[in-house]
Write a protein that holds these residues in place. Structure first.
Motif, PDB file in Angstrom:
ATOM      1  N   HIS A  72       2.868  62.961  16.196  1.00  0.00           N
ATOM      2  CA  HIS A  72       3.368  64.298  16.495  1.00  0.00           C
ATOM      3  C   HIS A  72       2.166  65.203  16.769  1.00  0.00           C
ATOM      4  O   HIS A  72       1.427  65.556  15.864  1.00  0.00           O
ATOM      5  CB  HIS A  72       4.185  64.814  15.314  1.00  0.00           C
ATOM      6  N   PHE A  73       1.965  65.577  18.031  1.00  0.00           N
ATOM      7  CA  PHE A  73       0.798  66.379  18.378  1.00  0.00           C
ATOM      8  C   PHE A  73       0.843  67.754  17.723  1.00  0.00           C
ATOM      9  O   PHE A  73      -0.185  68.304  17.365  1.00  0.00           O
ATOM     10  CB  PHE A  73       0.698  66.537  19.903  1.00  0.00           C
ATOM     11  N   GLY A  74       2.027  68.312  17.582  1.00  0.00           N
ATOM     12  CA  GLY A  74       2.169  69.629  16.963  1.00  0.00           C
ATOM     13  C   GLY A  74       1.617  69.636  15.550  1.00  0.00           C
ATOM     14  O   GLY A  74       0.779  70.468  15.195  1.00  0.00           O
ATOM     15  N   VAL A  75       2.057  68.663  14.741  1.00  0.00           N
ATOM     16  CA  VAL A  75       1.631  68.606  13.339  1.00  0.00           C
ATOM     17  C   VAL A  75       0.137  68.324  13.249  1.00  0.00           C
ATOM     18  O   VAL A  75      -0.582  68.922  12.443  1.00  0.00           O
ATOM     19  CB  VAL A  75       2.448  67.545  12.569  1.00  0.00           C
ATOM     20  N   LEU A  76      -0.328  67.427  14.111  1.00  0.00           N
ATOM     21  CA  LEU A  76      -1.757  67.080  14.124  1.00  0.00           C
ATOM     22  C   LEU A  76      -2.608  68.333  14.357  1.00  0.00           C
ATOM     23  O   LEU A  76      -3.537  68.631  13.608  1.00  0.00           O
ATOM     24  CB  LEU A  76      -2.021  66.074  15.234  1.00  0.00           C
ATOM     25  N   ASN A  77      -2.250  69.098  15.375  1.00  0.00           N
ATOM     26  CA  ASN A  77      -3.042  70.285  15.689  1.00  0.00           C
ATOM     27  C   ASN A  77      -2.848  71.384  14.665  1.00  0.00           C
ATOM     28  O   ASN A  77      -3.745  72.196  14.434  1.00  0.00           O
ATOM     29  CB  ASN A  77      -2.691  70.793  17.087  1.00  0.00           C
ATOM     30  N   TYR A  78      -1.695  71.394  14.020  1.00  0.00           N
ATOM     31  CA  TYR A  78      -1.458  72.334  12.911  1.00  0.00           C
ATOM     32  C   TYR A  78      -2.478  72.077  11.810  1.00  0.00           C
ATOM     33  O   TYR A  78      -3.087  73.015  11.280  1.00  0.00           O
ATOM     34  CB  TYR A  78      -0.023  72.156  12.413  1.00  0.00           C
ATOM     35  N   GLY A  79      -2.691  70.796  11.485  1.00  0.00           N
ATOM     36  CA  GLY A  79      -3.681  70.427  10.478  1.00  0.00           C
ATOM     37  C   GLY A  79      -5.066  70.902  10.874  1.00  0.00           C
ATOM     38  O   GLY A  79      -5.810  71.487  10.065  1.00  0.00           O
ATOM     39  N   LEU A  80      -5.419  70.681  12.130  1.00  0.00           N
ATOM     40  CA  LEU A  80      -6.728  71.135  12.601  1.00  0.00           C
ATOM     41  C   LEU A  80      -6.840  72.654  12.540  1.00  0.00           C
ATOM     42  O   LEU A  80      -7.875  73.204  12.185  1.00  0.00           O
ATOM     43  CB  LEU A  80      -6.937  70.659  14.035  1.00  0.00           C
ATOM     44  N   LEU A  81      -5.726  73.335  12.850  1.00  0.00           N
ATOM     45  CA  LEU A  81      -5.720  74.797  12.795  1.00  0.00           C
ATOM     46  C   LEU A  81      -5.944  75.298  11.374  1.00  0.00           C
ATOM     47  O   LEU A  81      -6.631  76.300  11.164  1.00  0.00           O
ATOM     48  CB  LEU A  81      -4.385  75.330  13.306  1.00  0.00           C
ATOM     49  N   ILE A  82      -5.339  74.596  10.401  1.00  0.00           N
ATOM     50  CA  ILE A  82      -5.521  74.998   8.998  1.00  0.00           C
ATOM     51  C   ILE A  82      -6.999  74.965   8.656  1.00  0.00           C
ATOM     52  O   ILE A  82      -7.558  75.912   8.075  1.00  0.00           O
ATOM     53  CB  ILE A  82      -4.744  74.058   8.048  1.00  0.00           C
ATOM     54  N   ILE A  83      -7.669  73.870   9.050  1.00  0.00           N
ATOM     55  CA  ILE A  83      -9.096  73.747   8.737  1.00  0.00           C
ATOM     56  C   ILE A  83      -9.901  74.818   9.469  1.00  0.00           C
ATOM     57  O   ILE A  83     -10.781  75.454   8.887  1.00  0.00           O
ATOM     58  CB  ILE A  83      -9.592  72.332   9.101  1.00  0.00           C
ATOM     59  N   THR A  84      -9.549  75.060  10.727  1.00  0.00           N
ATOM     60  CA  THR A  84     -10.243  76.112  11.473  1.00  0.00           C
ATOM     61  C   THR A  84     -10.078  77.467  10.795  1.00  0.00           C
ATOM     62  O   THR A  84     -11.042  78.223  10.628  1.00  0.00           O
ATOM     63  CB  THR A  84      -9.680  76.220  12.905  1.00  0.00           C
ATOM     64  N   ALA A  85      -8.836  77.759  10.383  1.00  0.00           N
ATOM     65  CA  ALA A  85      -8.572  79.049   9.725  1.00  0.00           C
ATOM     66  C   ALA A  85      -9.407  79.171   8.461  1.00  0.00           C
ATOM     67  O   ALA A  85      -9.962  80.238   8.165  1.00  0.00           O
ATOM     68  CB  ALA A  85      -7.086  79.167   9.399  1.00  0.00           C
ATOM     69  N   PHE A 131     -26.516  81.396  10.590  1.00  0.00           N
ATOM     70  CA  PHE A 131     -25.750  81.330  11.831  1.00  0.00           C
ATOM     71  C   PHE A 131     -25.750  79.919  12.416  1.00  0.00           C
ATOM     72  O   PHE A 131     -24.778  79.513  13.036  1.00  0.00           O
ATOM     73  CB  PHE A 131     -26.310  82.337  12.838  1.00  0.00           C
ATOM     74  N   VAL A 132     -26.847  79.191  12.177  1.00  0.00           N
ATOM     75  CA  VAL A 132     -26.937  77.832  12.711  1.00  0.00           C
ATOM     76  C   VAL A 132     -25.848  76.958  12.078  1.00  0.00           C
ATOM     77  O   VAL A 132     -25.118  76.228  12.759  1.00  0.00           O
ATOM     78  CB  VAL A 132     -28.336  77.242  12.437  1.00  0.00           C
ATOM     79  N   VAL A 133     -25.707  77.087  10.740  1.00  0.00           N
ATOM     80  CA  VAL A 133     -24.706  76.269  10.041  1.00  0.00           C
ATOM     81  C   VAL A 133     -23.306  76.634  10.536  1.00  0.00           C
ATOM     82  O   VAL A 133     -22.481  75.770  10.836  1.00  0.00           O
ATOM     83  CB  VAL A 133     -24.813  76.474   8.516  1.00  0.00           C
ATOM     84  N   ARG A 134     -23.059  77.948  10.664  1.00  0.00           N
ATOM     85  CA  ARG A 134     -21.750  78.379  11.143  1.00  0.00           C
ATOM     86  C   ARG A 134     -21.485  77.803  12.539  1.00  0.00           C
ATOM     87  O   ARG A 134     -20.401  77.300  12.833  1.00  0.00           O
ATOM     88  CB  ARG A 134     -21.694  79.900  11.227  1.00  0.00           C
ATOM     89  N   GLY A 135     -22.497  77.898  13.380  1.00  0.00           N
ATOM     90  CA  GLY A 135     -22.351  77.393  14.746  1.00  0.00           C
ATOM     91  C   GLY A 135     -22.044  75.912  14.745  1.00  0.00           C
ATOM     92  O   GLY A 135     -21.121  75.457  15.432  1.00  0.00           O
ATOM     93  N   LEU A 136     -22.792  75.168  13.940  1.00  0.00           N
ATOM     94  CA  LEU A 136     -22.575  73.721  13.883  1.00  0.00           C
ATOM     95  C   LEU A 136     -21.164  73.405  13.402  1.00  0.00           C
ATOM     96  O   LEU A 136     -20.503  72.506  13.931  1.00  0.00           O
ATOM     97  CB  LEU A 136     -23.607  73.074  12.942  1.00  0.00           C
ATOM     98  N   PHE A 165     -18.487  75.204  13.743  1.00  0.00           N
ATOM     99  CA  PHE A 165     -17.523  75.461  14.814  1.00  0.00           C
ATOM    100  C   PHE A 165     -17.548  74.366  15.862  1.00  0.00           C
ATOM    101  O   PHE A 165     -16.508  73.891  16.312  1.00  0.00           O
ATOM    102  CB  PHE A 165     -17.813  76.831  15.462  1.00  0.00           C
ATOM    103  N   VAL A 166     -18.766  73.948  16.231  1.00  0.00           N
ATOM    104  CA  VAL A 166     -18.877  72.888  17.223  1.00  0.00           C
ATOM    105  C   VAL A 166     -18.190  71.623  16.713  1.00  0.00           C
ATOM    106  O   VAL A 166     -17.411  70.982  17.435  1.00  0.00           O
ATOM    107  CB  VAL A 166     -20.362  72.604  17.547  1.00  0.00           C
ATOM    108  N   SER A 167     -18.426  71.306  15.438  1.00  0.00           N
ATOM    109  CA  SER A 167     -17.839  70.053  14.933  1.00  0.00           C
ATOM    110  C   SER A 167     -16.315  70.134  14.881  1.00  0.00           C
ATOM    111  O   SER A 167     -15.629  69.155  15.182  1.00  0.00           O
ATOM    112  CB  SER A 167     -18.415  69.685  13.565  1.00  0.00           C
ATOM    113  N   VAL A 168     -15.768  71.316  14.523  1.00  0.00           N
ATOM    114  CA  VAL A 168     -14.301  71.424  14.518  1.00  0.00           C
ATOM    115  C   VAL A 168     -13.757  71.319  15.937  1.00  0.00           C
ATOM    116  O   VAL A 168     -12.755  70.651  16.192  1.00  0.00           O
ATOM    117  CB  VAL A 168     -13.848  72.751  13.871  1.00  0.00           C
ATOM    118  N   GLY A 169     -14.475  71.941  16.887  1.00  0.00           N
ATOM    119  CA  GLY A 169     -14.044  71.862  18.288  1.00  0.00           C
ATOM    120  C   GLY A 169     -14.027  70.423  18.755  1.00  0.00           C
ATOM    121  O   GLY A 169     -13.056  69.961  19.378  1.00  0.00           O
TER     122      GLY A 169
END
Lengths: 428, 187
Positions: free
Chosen positions: A369-382, A395-400, A402-406
């Motif tokens: 289920h792509f919806g649920v999968l991306n919901y999980g990723l969204l939770i982590i992003t949030a 800022f470097v750690v924050r940037g890294l 974000f890149v890794s979540v992307g």
């Protein structure tokens, strides 16, 4: 019949994929299936029309026509009411269709409100807004059952919610106990819908409306201790999620299951809110009241939720471990730990959100289920976005991060898409 | 359920729907017919209500009374016993938490707050809304403000009928003219 299907059939016939006979068979099948559709559409328009006419009458009367004498105004107050009642009486006796009953029921609903409003105007009765709504709702409640009207049941829930908000949030800081009664009074109707019209769209409207109403109103049960309000809401979302997990709801399409979606979203939102440090500092400043109304509400909600969970367990409906179902228990424990040690609670809540994100990804991957999968990723992003506001990361750690979540978003979706293709190829 | 039973039940519901507004009307009419009229000095401001239209909110000059009883909660009921002063305006004779055996008219007001410094109980009178035609409500507020500037003392009052503890606000009067007509005269 759907015009897209029609053009598809024509194309298939032209390309000689199906014969003309098969095409006419398909057409006949669709037209027999959709025979009641125009009727349903007509009902929707009847309800909308009556709503607009009813509201229009209320607005026209609200002009307060000074030029009319008191007795003429009184006649105006009763005219829509009597007309509505005559139409309904006629519809009942002549056994008119549901469209008639729905439309005239909605008209009468607004006529009752209009007539009481006009009498209040004529005699300058101050009466606050919530007591006016309460009388109105009670006078129209029996119509829900007599006319078996979905539109009236929806209006009942909407106006009950509005009553509770105006009583609990705006008119003063009182608890709208009547809301519970009004909601319970419409539940038998909802139960009948669940039993007899499981697959109908109207039932899923109620599956969303009832939990939404409860979510909106619960805050009005907070009297003094706003702190316990947070715990109250987390447990309520746990209750909704566990109701959504009952096989009756869980086996339906996800979009019909308002309990599950609202429960899950609500739980994650509450956890994200409580994952901020400043909130815990404020909470700790507040005195905890064991002998308060909030505490009893928390207790009742907790017992209810444990009851639903226990019942699910007893019936052996639980397949595997789903952390979402137990969050309310964990949060309750974390909440009380926070009283003595807010740091531990903060760490635990952050871990909990992370775990929920991972579990949602796993559920999504297992069910394809792509919806649920991306919901999980969204939770982590949030979670990561929230931590940006109150941690001193470079800022470097924050940037890294974000890149890794992307990259994670991209990779997980890509892997699952590939897997899905592989599966469908295997099936072929 | 049989159609006839549904119909009978519907008639009962319909009667209730008719009864509630009718009862409101009879009750208020009886107060206007046989109640005693009092004049309350007042100041209007104009808000509105989503279903019932424009009204002017009335702030009464009579909103407090000296009492030694200091235990009052907000929104408690208070029995306010009335009499008229030499100019014919209403004034408070006595207040109490429970009904008193007095040969005076009373109304039931809503406690606002108790000022322990000057030992005054502040209360809200239960007839603070006067519905007006939507175009006139704001004009009415302006007219009253203007009248206050022109003439002292305040000559705006609400005419209220009182009977058995219930009250009906019948009219708001500026310089002995009903506010509805006063606004029209201004145009």
């Amino acid at each position: 019949m759907n015009s897209k299907i029609q053009t598809d059939i024509e194309e298939l016939v032209a390309q000689r994929v199906i014969s003309v006979d098969v095409a006419s068979d398909i057409e006949r099948y669709y037209s027999s299936k959709k025979s009641d559709a125009p009727n349903r559409l007509f009902t929707v328009f009847a309800v909308l029309g009556s709503t607009l006419v009813g509201l229009g009458i209320i607005l026209i009367l609200a002009h307060n026509w000074d030029d009319f004498s008191r007795s003429i105004k009184t006649i105006f107050a009763f005219a829509p009411l009597v007309i509505g009642q005559l139409i309904i009486g006629f519809s009942i006796l002549k056994k008119k269709s549901a469209t008639w009953l729905e439309g005239s029921g909605v008209f009468l609903f607004f006529a009752v409100g209009a007539s009481m409003a006009l009498v209040s105007q004529i005699y300058n009765i101050p009466g606050n807004f919530s007591s006016y709504l309460l009388t109105w709702i009670l006078l129209c409640l029996p119509l829900v059952y007599l006319l078996k009207s979905n539109a009236l049941a929806i209006l009942h829930i909407a106006f009950t919610t509005s009553y509770a908000c105006s009583f609990g949030y705006f008119d003063g800081n009182d608890t709208p106990w009547f809301y519970l009664l009004l909601l319970v009074l419409v539940l038998p109707y909802y139960y009948q819908l669940l039993k007899q019209k499981k697959e109908h769209n109207i039932t899923s409207v109620f599956n969303w409306l009832v939990p939404l109403s409860v979510i909106i109103v619960l805050g009005a049960f907070v009297e003094r201790s706003a702190t316990l309000g947070f715990l109250m809401y987390v447990i309520l979302f746990g209750l909704l999620y566990n109701i959504g997990k009952l096989p009756y709801f869980d086996n339906q399409k996800l979009r019909r299951n308002g309990y599950l979606i609202l429960g899950s979203l609500g739980t994650v939102c509450m956890l994200l809110i409580t994952s901020f440090e400043w909130l815990w500092n404020d909470i700790l400043r507040d005195n905890f009241l064991f002998n308060s109304q909030e505490f009893y509400v928390v207790l009742v909600l907790l017992i209810l939720t444990l009851g639903v969970l226990g019942y699910t367990y007893f019936k052996k409906w639980i397949e595997g471990f789903n952390l979402f179902q137990y969050v309310f228990i964990l949060f309750t424990i974390i909440f009380f730990i926070g009283w003595s040690n807010s740091f531990t609670s903060l760490v635990l809540i952050n871990l909990l959100i992370l775990a929920l994100g991972v579990i949602a990804i796993k559920i999504g991957a297992d069910k394809f289920h792509f919806g649920v999968l991306n919901y999980g990723l969204l939770i982590i992003t949030a979670l990561i976005v929230c931590r940006f506001f109150d941690t001193d990361m470079s800022f470097v750690v924050r940037g890294l991060l974000f890149v890794s979540v992307g990259v994670g978003f991209f990779l997980t979706n890509y892997i699952m898409l590939k897997k899905q293709k592989l599966n469908s190829n295997n099936k072929k | 359920m049989k159609t006839i039973n549904i119909f009978i039940l519907f008639i009962v519901v319909a009667m209730a729907q008719l009864f509630v507004p009718a009862q409101m009307i009879f009750n208020k009419e009886s107060i206007i017919k046989s109640g005693v009229a009092y004049k309350f000095k007042t100041q209007p401001v104009d808000p509105s209500d989503p279903f019932r239209g424009k009204y002017i909110n009335l702030n009464y000059e009579l909103n407090a009374f000296v009492t030694n009883d200091s235990v009052w909660e907000r929104h408690d009921k208070v029995y306010v016993y009335l009499e008229s002063d030499s100019l014919g305006f209403a004034k408070v004779n006595d207040i109490s938490k429970r009904p008193l055996n007095l040969a005076k008219d009373h109304i039931i007001a809503d406690v606002n707050w108790y000022n322990s410094n000057d030992k005054k109980l502040n209360f809200n009178l239960p007839f603070n809304r006067y519905y007006m035609e939507e175009t006139k409500a704001y004009d009415a507020e302006v007219a009253v403000r203007q009248n206050e500037r022109d003439s002292l003392p305040n000559t705006t009052y609400a005419l209220v009928y009182v009977k058995d503890g219930e009250a009906v606000l019948n009219d708001v009067v500026i310089n002995e003219i009903s506010i509805k007509d006063y606004v029209e005269k201004d145009d």
